[in-house]
Write an enzyme that holds these catalytic residues in place. Structure first.
Site, short mmCIF file in Angstrom:
data_model
loop_
_atom_site.label_atom_id
_atom_site.label_comp_id
_atom_site.label_asym_id
_atom_site.label_seq_id
_atom_site.Cartn_x
_atom_site.Cartn_y
_atom_site.Cartn_z
N GLY A 92 5.33 38.83 39.60
CA GLY A 92 4.98 39.70 38.47
C GLY A 92 3.51 39.59 38.09
N LYS A 109 10.97 42.30 29.91
CA LYS A 109 9.98 42.19 28.83
C LYS A 109 9.72 43.46 28.04
CE LYS A 109 5.96 43.28 31.64
NZ LYS A 109 4.56 43.09 31.90
N TYR A 139 14.55 41.61 22.73
CA TYR A 139 13.62 40.89 23.61
C TYR A 139 13.07 39.65 22.89
CZ TYR A 139 9.25 39.50 25.76
OH TYR A 139 8.24 38.74 26.29
N SER A 171 6.29 33.90 23.88
CA SER A 171 5.51 35.06 23.46
C SER A 171 5.18 34.94 21.98
CB SER A 171 6.35 36.31 23.71
OG SER A 171 5.80 37.42 23.05
N LYS A 220 13.58 35.42 23.51
CA LYS A 220 12.55 34.38 23.64
C LYS A 220 12.78 33.27 22.60
CE LYS A 220 10.11 36.04 27.02
NZ LYS A 220 10.01 35.37 28.31
N ASP A 240 17.50 35.69 42.59
CA ASP A 240 17.70 35.91 41.16
C ASP A 240 17.92 34.55 40.49
OD1 ASP A 240 18.84 38.61 39.40
OD2 ASP A 240 19.13 36.59 38.59
N PHE A 289 8.47 32.31 34.60
CA PHE A 289 8.03 33.63 34.12
C PHE A 289 9.18 34.64 34.13
CE2 PHE A 289 4.29 31.91 36.42
CZ PHE A 289 3.33 31.99 35.42
N TYR A 321 2.22 33.50 24.67
CA TYR A 321 1.11 34.39 25.04
C TYR A 321 0.93 35.42 23.94
CZ TYR A 321 2.98 33.19 29.76
OH TYR A 321 3.49 32.58 30.87
N PHE A 322 -0.32 35.77 23.68
CA PHE A 322 -0.60 36.90 22.80
C PHE A 322 -0.60 38.18 23.68
CE2 PHE A 322 -0.80 35.41 18.45
CZ PHE A 322 -0.39 34.12 18.70
P1 NAD Z 1 6.52 40.99 34.93
O1 NAD Z 1 7.68 41.89 34.71
O2 NAD Z 1 5.36 41.51 35.67
O3 NAD Z 1 7.01 39.64 35.64
C1 NAD Z 1 8.31 39.13 35.48
C2 NAD Z 1 8.86 38.92 36.88
O4 NAD Z 1 10.18 38.37 36.80
C3 NAD Z 1 8.97 40.23 37.67
O5 NAD Z 1 8.35 40.04 38.93
C4 NAD Z 1 10.47 40.45 37.82
O6 NAD Z 1 10.79 41.11 39.02
C5 NAD Z 1 11.00 39.03 37.76
N1 NAD Z 1 12.39 38.88 37.29
C6 NAD Z 1 12.96 39.46 36.21
N2 NAD Z 1 14.23 39.05 36.09
C7 NAD Z 1 14.47 38.18 37.11
C8 NAD Z 1 15.60 37.43 37.51
N3 NAD Z 1 16.76 37.50 36.86
N4 NAD Z 1 15.50 36.65 38.61
C9 NAD Z 1 14.31 36.59 39.30
N5 NAD Z 1 13.22 37.28 38.96
C10 NAD Z 1 13.30 38.08 37.87
O7 NAD Z 1 6.07 40.44 33.49
P2 NAD Z 1 4.81 39.56 33.10
O8 NAD Z 1 3.96 40.40 32.22
O9 NAD Z 1 4.23 38.91 34.28
O10 NAD Z 1 5.52 38.49 32.18
C11 NAD Z 1 5.92 37.22 32.65
C12 NAD Z 1 6.65 36.50 31.53
O11 NAD Z 1 5.78 36.42 30.40
C13 NAD Z 1 7.92 37.19 31.03
O12 NAD Z 1 8.88 36.22 30.74
C14 NAD Z 1 7.47 37.88 29.77
O13 NAD Z 1 8.53 38.04 28.85
C15 NAD Z 1 6.43 36.92 29.25
N6 NAD Z 1 5.43 37.54 28.38
C16 NAD Z 1 4.74 38.64 28.83
C17 NAD Z 1 3.80 39.26 28.00
C18 NAD Z 1 3.09 40.50 28.44
O14 NAD Z 1 2.66 41.28 27.57
N7 NAD Z 1 2.90 40.75 29.73
C19 NAD Z 1 3.56 38.75 26.72
C20 NAD Z 1 4.26 37.61 26.31
C21 NAD Z 1 5.20 37.02 27.14
C1 WQD Z 2 -0.82 46.90 21.25
C2 WQD Z 2 -1.36 47.82 20.18
C3 WQD Z 2 0.24 49.43 19.41
C4 WQD Z 2 0.48 51.63 23.20
C5 WQD Z 2 4.05 43.86 23.08
C6 WQD Z 2 5.31 43.11 22.80
C7 WQD Z 2 5.03 41.64 22.71
C8 WQD Z 2 4.28 41.14 23.95
C9 WQD Z 2 3.10 41.98 24.27
C10 WQD Z 2 5.85 40.30 25.52
C11 WQD Z 2 -0.36 48.08 19.04
C12 WQD Z 2 -0.92 50.13 20.08
C13 WQD Z 2 0.14 50.72 22.21
C14 WQD Z 2 0.12 52.99 23.05
C15 WQD Z 2 -0.93 52.44 20.95
N1 WQD Z 2 5.10 41.21 25.12
N2 WQD Z 2 -0.55 51.11 21.11
N3 WQD Z 2 -0.59 53.32 21.93
O1 WQD Z 2 3.17 45.75 20.73
O2 WQD Z 2 1.32 44.04 20.45
O3 WQD Z 2 3.13 43.60 22.02
O4 WQD Z 2 3.48 43.36 24.30
O5 WQD Z 2 6.17 39.28 24.98
O6 WQD Z 2 6.26 41.03 22.55
O7 WQD Z 2 5.84 43.57 21.57
O8 WQD Z 2 1.49 45.31 22.60
O9 WQD Z 2 0.21 46.72 24.14
O10 WQD Z 2 2.40 47.59 23.22
O11 WQD Z 2 0.43 47.39 21.70
O12 WQD Z 2 -1.54 52.80 19.95
O13 WQD Z 2 0.40 53.85 23.89
O14 WQD Z 2 -1.63 49.10 20.75
O15 WQD Z 2 0.68 50.16 18.29
O16 WQD Z 2 -1.09 48.17 17.85
P1 WQD Z 2 2.30 44.74 21.33
P2 WQD Z 2 1.17 46.79 23.02
#
Ligand code: NAD
Ligand code: WQD
Length: 338
Positions: free
Chosen positions: A11, A85, A149, A125, A153, A59, A81, A177-178
């Site tokens: 991912g 999400k 979601y 998160s 977490k 998986d 990871f 993560y932010f």
């Molecule tokens: P991503 O979807 O790119 O990566 C997640 C990976 O997990 C994917 O490759 C997916 O195929 C794999 N996956 C999902 N379910 C699975 C399962 N049951 N078995 C094996 N593999 C599985 O997402 P990412 O952005 O890289 O996020 C990684 C982690 O960080 C996630 O847990 C997500 O919730 C968390 N996170 C992401 C963000 C963000 O905004 N990207 C923010 C905060 C937290």
């Molecule tokens: C950022 C800002 C939107 C899209 C989400 C999840 C959070 C975490 C990160 C995993 C906000 C604005 C967005 C668009 C917009 N993920 N926006 N137009 O909502 O802070 O967080 O992703 O854990 O849990 O909730 O991120 O990138 O969606 O939005 O105006 O088309 O951009 O309103 O202010 P968010 P985001």
């Protein structure tokens, strides 16, 4: 030599962390079910690193396969990871989210326990802070969830806390993560969302490259400097480095600790649009529309604990974030599916 196991290693954040680990000399095994990724990402990671990793389609809920994996390899720690999400999707398919994220983590931890591998770095998160009352947010802030979601977490954090309390041999880092953005400087790996992006940065990139006509800015009547939502955007390469620091930490400490991974600086939606357009010299048309349900006004980290205990700090700037996102988007207009 023992290896680091990445779940969800193909991912967005997993692939950047895999690259950082390979470059730092670790042996890496990735398991992924490819539900939201493509194994091309890890092929490119290996080319960039000039070293191979082992990548398996698996998986995390497949307990027999996981058990066999832990028997076949010497694994010293797991960076977890894998999970679903998408916030909106989670309200439509809560069972899929609880099954993948919560049940998947329980299965993983059960197998780890049986294999006596008790070092875990977990992708949590900032969503676990819900609609936080005070900014910046410290790790001690109250936790709550506003969607399935986020709830998944939060549940996992509680489960891991109970696990650590039950057995002092566990060593667990909860990384909150932010807002991860950006891509590796090479432009070879990056974020490749399926369908219409939910998150701001991939949406801006797709508008800039001409795949979408305009960005909808979700509300300009928030109590922020320009009325649009404020977030703590963090470069994915800094984030990947945070995982290396967290791995060092779990080697040296037992128990469980949560760490914010953010910069401590909040930018508005319009700041992001302007930085992207100015730095990359490309127009990003946008229109102000209604607020997105469930969004909060502001969210940014107090990253002091990670700085003090992990010796980690974000180094890359907003310019790096918008330039690196754009390089990835331009070089890969259709993501990994060329
Ligand atoms: P991503 O979807 O790119 O990566 C997640 C990976 O997990 C994917 O490759 C997916 O195929 C794999 N996956 C999902 N379910 C699975 C399962 N049951 N078995 C094996 N593999 C599985 O997402 P990412 O952005 O890289 O996020 C990684 C982690 O960080 C996630 O847990 C997500 O919730 C968390 N996170 C992401 C963000 C963000 O905004 N990207 C923010 C905060 C937290
Ligand atoms: C950022 C800002 C939107 C899209 C989400 C999840 C959070 C975490 C990160 C995993 C906000 C604005 C967005 C668009 C917009 N993920 N926006 N137009 O909502 O802070 O967080 O992703 O854990 O849990 O909730 O991120 O990138 O969606 O939005 O105006 O088309 O951009 O309103 O202010 P968010 P985001």
């Amino acid at each position: 030599m023992s290896a680091i196991l990445l779940t969800g290693g193909a991912g967005y954040i997993g692939s950047h962390t895999a690259l950082a680990l390979l470059r730092a000399g670790f042996d890496v095994i990735s398991i992924d079910n490819y539900s939201n990724s493509n194994d091309e990402a890890l092929k490119r990671v290996q080319k960039l690193a000039g070293r191979n990793l082992q990548s398996l389609q698996m998986d995390i809920r497949d307990e027999p396969a996981l058990t066999a994996l832990f028997k076949q390899h010497r694994i010293s720690a797991v960076v977890h990871f894998a999970g679903l999400k998408a916030v909106g999707e989670s309200t439509e398919q809560p069972l899929a989210y609880y099954d993948n994220n919560v049940a998947g983590t329980i299965t993983l931890c059960r197998v780890m326990q049986q294999a006596h591998v008790k070092r875990l770095v977990f992708s949590s998160s900032a969503t676990v802070y819900g609609d936080a009352k005070t900014m910046p947010i410290a790790e001690s802030a109250p936790r709550s969830a506003t969607n399935p979601y986020g709830q998944s977490k939060l549940m996992i954090e509680h489960i891991l806390e109970d696990l650590a309390a039950s057995d002092p041999a566990w060593s667990i880092a909860l990384l909150r993560y932010f807002n991860p953005v950006g891509a590796d400087k090479s432009g070879q790996i990056g974020e490749d969302p399926n369908g219409i992006p939910n998150n701001l940065m991939p949406f801006i990139s797709q508008v800039a490259v001409g795949k979408r006509t305009e960005l909808s800015v979700f509300g300009n009547d928030y109590p922020t400097k320009d009325g649009t939502g404020v977030r703590d955007y963090i470069h994915v390469v800094d984030l990947a480095d945070g995982h290396l620091k967290a791995l060092e930490y779990v080697q040296q400490h037992t128990g469980i600790d949560a760490f914010n991974l953010g910069t401590g600086v909040g930018y508005s939606v319009l700041d992001m649009v302007q930085a992207f357009a100015d730095k990359n010299k490309v127009p990003v048309p946008y229109r102000i529309v209604a607020r997105r349900p469930g969004d909060i006004a502001s969210c940014y980290a107090d990253p002091g604990k990670a700085s003090q205990l992990l010796r980690w700090q974000a180094k890359l700037t907003l310019d790096d974030m918008v330039q690196d996102s754009w390089r990835w988007q331009q070089q890969n207009p259709h993501g990994y599916q060329e």
